[in-house]
Design an enzyme around this catalytic site. Structure first.
Site, PDB file in Angstrom:
ATOM      1  CD  GLU A 172      -2.315  -1.350   2.043  1.00 42.22           C
ATOM      2  OE1 GLU A 172      -4.229  -1.185   2.560  1.00 42.22           O
ATOM      3  OE2 GLU A 172      -1.829  -1.009   3.673  1.00 42.22           O
ATOM      4  CD1 TRP A 227      -0.417  -8.387   1.047  1.00 39.65           C
ATOM      5  CD2 TRP A 227      -2.721  -7.200   1.640  1.00 39.65           C
ATOM      6  NE1 TRP A 227      -0.750  -6.966   0.790  1.00 39.65           N
ATOM      7  CE2 TRP A 227      -2.121  -6.285   0.821  1.00 39.65           C
ATOM      8  CE3 TRP A 227      -3.943  -6.983   2.386  1.00 39.65           C
ATOM      9  CZ2 TRP A 227      -2.988  -4.709   0.417  1.00 39.65           C
ATOM     10  CZ3 TRP A 227      -4.583  -5.809   2.512  1.00 39.65           C
ATOM     11  CH2 TRP A 227      -4.277  -4.907   1.887  1.00 39.65           C
ATOM     12  CE1 TYR A 230      -4.170  -9.899   6.014  1.00 38.28           C
ATOM     13  CE2 TYR A 230      -5.019  -8.023   6.586  1.00 38.28           C
ATOM     14  CZ  TYR A 230      -3.910  -9.047   5.488  1.00 38.28           C
ATOM     15  OH  TYR A 230      -3.255  -8.129   4.507  1.00 38.28           O
TER      16      TYR A 230
HETATM   17  C1  ACM Z   1      -1.702  -5.334   4.266  1.00 38.51           C
HETATM   18  O1  ACM Z   1      -2.289  -5.728   4.602  1.00 38.51           O
HETATM   19  N1  ACM Z   1      -2.012  -4.000   4.223  1.00 38.51           N
HETATM   20  C2  ACM Z   1       0.033  -6.330   4.449  1.00 38.51           C
END
Ligand code: ACM
EC number: 3.2.1.52
Length: 566
Positions: A340, A406, A431
């Site tokens: 990101e 991810w 997550y």
């Molecule tokens: C992430 O969840 N930005 C690795």
């Protein structure tokens, strides 16, 4: 307590999570348990000795201190194989993390492991066979020592990388609670702790040559209360960091439990706290970085590192100290983030554009790739390996890099097919900040609904992957991002009991998701909840949050409708 062997037929061998293994409540389920016909049982008592062979010292210390301490058993040293003895042996015929645990009436328990780690995982199984009292810190009510029926447990993990990632930037986890989490990880036979130490909201590791990283970068003036959609703020200054002595203690504590630590220093995005500490790290031609503070809101900050040689030198200095704190035996991998990274500042910055031309990297993705490649080489020259989030595929993957997949399976599939090692941690499945029930009472609910059963049915290796590529999947990890978890209790609630299901996915041979014995697992959880209670874990009860686990009126951001196995 009831036991696997007690309900298995004479000499019956049971595999995976099915059938009689359920009665023992072993989690993660071992590969097999073989009952001994009319074999009687063994009950440890104050005279039980501990015979620890060469290479089993970590387990010797742990059994005497933790299990002996819980049950009031002194476990004095004694000769191997003598009556009333727990014998620990390294047996190189077994795979390194494999173990064989044999319970014999009269003689006691023998744990043979392929290495010190295998013996340690066998000792974790022994603790479970000793009942919930073995999960307390001292003897008391409920710590009566059960008879363990004669049996043999043969076991080894499916994956070599069985991890948990903890974000200590968004909310800081005190050192004592990190150590406690390492104990909880070990109790579930997980062996990797991915330590997310830096992000926009706080820099959490002392770096002696750059003291402002923690003097300034570890403290933010205020914090969003709830998801970023929330209007609520906690107006108190917030922060914390680990001194280098704290880090050494954490690393040694993990190593004693056969847990590898993967330190993460996230770049070139997620770097606002570092830029607030040292404004010259940012894109000073497009933003007044001297005015930045560590961020109190959530999301992805636009403030990213400038692509300069000075920034590379700065982070090399950081990493020199990191490598010293995380020795290669415990931390062969260093995580450099790479996720990101918004490209807006690089697009707007004449200096960054000049750099793209000078380096001949084509565009902003090329710059990101340039950062990661630099540290891939730099780490390789020092005997370490770089791992990064799957965005590091953009602009070309650095030669030896491994990928944490991810954003789904896609990045992992692409990297594995290109011959790179992969850790599967898709946000759609593992997550653990995502809510675990669709009801209105979940605290600060965010993301997809991922129930205990959804996690149990998570498959780390996509069936479409060719065998050669599938072999590049080192394993899997669950990730715990802490924007909406302000304290240990909130983390406990999100992580447990789902980490028990995750541990079984990472360790046990469960087969295809649809074929998994969910009912059998649920039954064994009946024995696991009392262990979590004895450990003082604020887990989510199957019926939902207890009154004090709710957070009424604090906005989350639930995502509706995503199927569990996208
Ligand atoms: C992430 O969840 N930005 C690795």
């Amino acid at each position: 307590m009831s036991d696997t062997a007690a309900t298995a037929g004479a000499g019956e061998r049971t595999a995976g999570s099915a059938g009689p293994v359920g009665a023992a409540g072993l989690i993660p389920a071992p590969v097999s348990v073989t009952a001994v016909p009319d074999g009687g049982a063994f009950t440890p008592d104050s005279a039980t000795a501990l015979a620890a062979g060469p290479g089993t010292e970590t387990t010797e210390r742990w059994l005497r201190g933790t299990v002996g301490g819980a049950l009031g058993l002194p476990l004095p040293p004694g000769p191997a194989g003598a009556p009333n003895t727990v014998t620990l042996v390294v047996d190189a015929e077994l795979a390194p993390e494999a173990y064989r645990l044999t319970v014999t009436a009269g003689t006691g328990v023998e744990i043979r492991g392929g290495s010190g780690a295998g013996v340690f995982w066998g000792a974790q199984t022994l603790r479970q066979l000793l009942g919930p009292g073995a999960f307390r810190a001292a003897p008391g009510a409920g710590s009566a020592i059960p008879a363990i029926p004669a049996q043999t447990v043969e076991d080894e993990p499916r994956f070599g990388w069985r991890g948990l990632m903890l974000d200590v930037s968004r909310h800081f986890t005190a050192k004592s609670d990190v150590l406690r989490m390492l104990d909880l990880i070990a109790a579930h036979k997980l062996n990797v702790f991915h330590f997310h130490l830096t992000d926009d909201q706080g820099w959490r590791i002392e770096i002696k040559r750059h003291p402002r990283l923690t003097e300034v970068g570890a403290w933010r003036p205020r914090t969003k209360w709830g998801h970023r959609a929330s209007e609520l703020w906690d107006e108190k200054p917030y922060g914390g960091y680990y001194t280098q002595d704290d880090i050494r203690e954490i690393v040694a504590y993990a190593a004693e439990r056969h847990i590898r630590v993967v330190p993460e220093i996230d770049l070139p995005g997620h770097s606002q706290a570092a830029i607030a500490a040292y404004p010259e790290l940012g894109n000073t031609d497009v933003v007044d970085t001297a005015k930045l503070e560590p961020w109190g809101d959530w999301g992805v900050s636009p403030n990213v590192l400038a692509p300069t040689e000075n920034v590379l030198r700065f982070y090399e200095g950081v990493l020199e100290e990191v490598l010293d704190l995380f020795p290669a035996e415990v931390s062969p991998f260093v995580h450099m983030g790479g996720d990101e990274c918004p490209k807006d500042q690089w697009k707007a910055s004449p200096a960054a554009q000049a750099r793209i031309a000078e380096l001949g990297v084509g565009d902003e993705d090329g710059l990101q790739s340039w950062f990661i490649r630099h540290f891939d080489t730099w780490l390789a020259e020092r005997g370490r390996r770089l791992i990064g989030w799957d965005e590091i595929l953009e602009g070309g993957l650095a030669p030896g890099a491994a990928v944490s997949s991810w954003r789904g399976y896609g990045g992992g599939i692409e990297a594995a097919r290109a011959g790179h090692d992969v850790v599967m941690c898709p946000e759609q499945q593992v997550y653990l900040d995502h809510r675990q029930h669709g009801g209105p009472d979940e605290p600060m609910p965010i993301g997809f609904v991922r129930t205990l059963e959804d996690v149990y049915r998570f498959e780390p290796v996509p069936p479409s992957l060719e065998p050669e590529a599938a072999a590049r999947v080192l394993g899997t990890q669950a990730n715990v991002w802490t924007e909406v978890m302000q304290d240990r209790s909130r983390i406990d609630y999100q992580v447990f009991p789902r980490l028990a299901a995750f541990a079984e996915v990472a360790w046990s041979p469960l087969g295809a998701p649809a074929d998994r014995d969910w009912a059998g697992f649920e039954g064994r959880m009946g024995a696991h909840y009392p262990r979590l209670e004895a450990l003082g874990v604020d887990y989510r009860r199957p019926a939902g949050p207890l009154p004090w686990q709710k957070r009424p009126g604090i906005k989350g951001r639930p995502i509706e409708g995503a199927p569990p196995n996208v």
